[in-house]
Write a protein that holds these residues in place. Structure first.
Motif, PDB file in Angstrom:
ATOM      1  N   UNK A   5       0.830  -1.206   0.000  1.00 32.78           N
ATOM      2  CA  UNK A   5       0.000   0.000   0.000  1.00 32.78           C
ATOM      3  C   UNK A   5       0.864   1.255   0.000  1.00 32.78           C
ATOM      4  N   UNK A   6       1.975   1.250   0.766  1.00 35.19           N
ATOM      5  CA  UNK A   6       2.897   2.392   0.764  1.00 35.19           C
ATOM      6  C   UNK A   6       3.482   2.605  -0.623  1.00 35.19           C
ATOM      7  N   UNK A   7       3.846   1.520  -1.304  1.00 36.33           N
ATOM      8  CA  UNK A   7       4.428   1.636  -2.650  1.00 36.33           C
ATOM      9  C   UNK A   7       3.405   2.180  -3.638  1.00 36.33           C
ATOM     10  N   UNK A   8       2.165   1.696  -3.569  1.00 33.07           N
ATOM     11  CA  UNK A   8       1.124   2.162  -4.485  1.00 33.07           C
ATOM     12  C   UNK A   8       0.786   3.623  -4.227  1.00 33.07           C
ATOM     13  N   UNK A   9       0.540   3.982  -2.968  1.00 29.28           N
ATOM     14  CA  UNK A   9       0.258   5.383  -2.622  1.00 29.28           C
ATOM     15  C   UNK A   9       1.446   6.263  -2.986  1.00 29.28           C
ATOM     16  N   UNK A  10       2.660   5.788  -2.705  1.00 23.23           N
ATOM     17  CA  UNK A  10       3.868   6.548  -3.022  1.00 23.23           C
ATOM     18  C   UNK A  10       4.022   6.779  -4.510  1.00 23.23           C
ATOM     19  N   UNK A  11       3.779   5.745  -5.298  1.00 30.18           N
ATOM     20  CA  UNK A  11       3.892   5.887  -6.750  1.00 30.18           C
ATOM     21  C   UNK A  11       2.870   6.876  -7.290  1.00 30.18           C
ATOM     22  N   UNK A  12       1.631   6.754  -6.844  1.00 22.88           N
ATOM     23  CA  UNK A  12       0.589   7.679  -7.306  1.00 22.88           C
ATOM     24  C   UNK A  12       0.857   9.116  -6.856  1.00 22.88           C
ATOM     25  N   UNK A  58      -5.168   3.155   3.247  1.00 20.37           N
ATOM     26  CA  UNK A  58      -5.226   3.164   1.788  1.00 20.37           C
ATOM     27  C   UNK A  58      -6.545   3.799   1.348  1.00 20.37           C
ATOM     28  N   UNK A  59      -6.565   5.146   1.314  1.00 18.99           N
ATOM     29  CA  UNK A  59      -7.786   5.856   0.940  1.00 18.99           C
ATOM     30  C   UNK A  59      -7.435   7.175   0.256  1.00 18.99           C
ATOM     31  N   UNK A  60      -8.458   7.895  -0.171  1.00 15.83           N
ATOM     32  CA  UNK A  60      -8.267   9.143  -0.908  1.00 15.83           C
ATOM     33  C   UNK A  60      -7.622  10.223  -0.043  1.00 15.83           C
ATOM     34  N   UNK A  61      -7.967  10.295   1.240  1.00 14.57           N
ATOM     35  CA  UNK A  61      -7.379  11.295   2.133  1.00 14.57           C
ATOM     36  C   UNK A  61      -5.865  11.095   2.254  1.00 14.57           C
TER      37      UNK A  61
END
Length: 83
Positions: A5-12, A58-61
């Motif tokens: 989740x950190x990698x996905x949020x970080x990439x985005x 893992x959310x929009x905020x």
């Protein structure tokens, strides 16, 4: 939040911030992930200092906080690069 989740949020967050700061051409996928993860930490710290809620999962905020922190990080890096 797990490492994936950190990698996905970080990439985005890194990618959105690099588009916003017009540094996308000079950054690769790995740089976007690193900027996004470090930006999430910066954004979470700033939100906590202001009395708000930082990264909550893992959310929009969490994505919004990460993007704000990533933009701040890229702005700081740009200031040092221009010197």
């Amino acid at each position: 939040m797990g490492i994936l989740a950190w990698i996905i949020i970080g990439a985005l967050a890194g990618w959105i911030a690099s588009k916003f700061m017009d540094t996308d051409a000079s950054m690769g996928a790995f740089a976007n992930i690193v900027v996004g993860i470090v930006g999430a930490m910066i954004g979470g710290f700033i939100m906590n200092m202001l009395g708000g809620v930082g990264i909550t999962g893992f959310n929009l905020w969490s994505l919004l906080v990460s993007v704000i922190g990533s933009v701040i990080l890229l702005w700081i890096l740009r200031m040092f690069k221009n010197r």
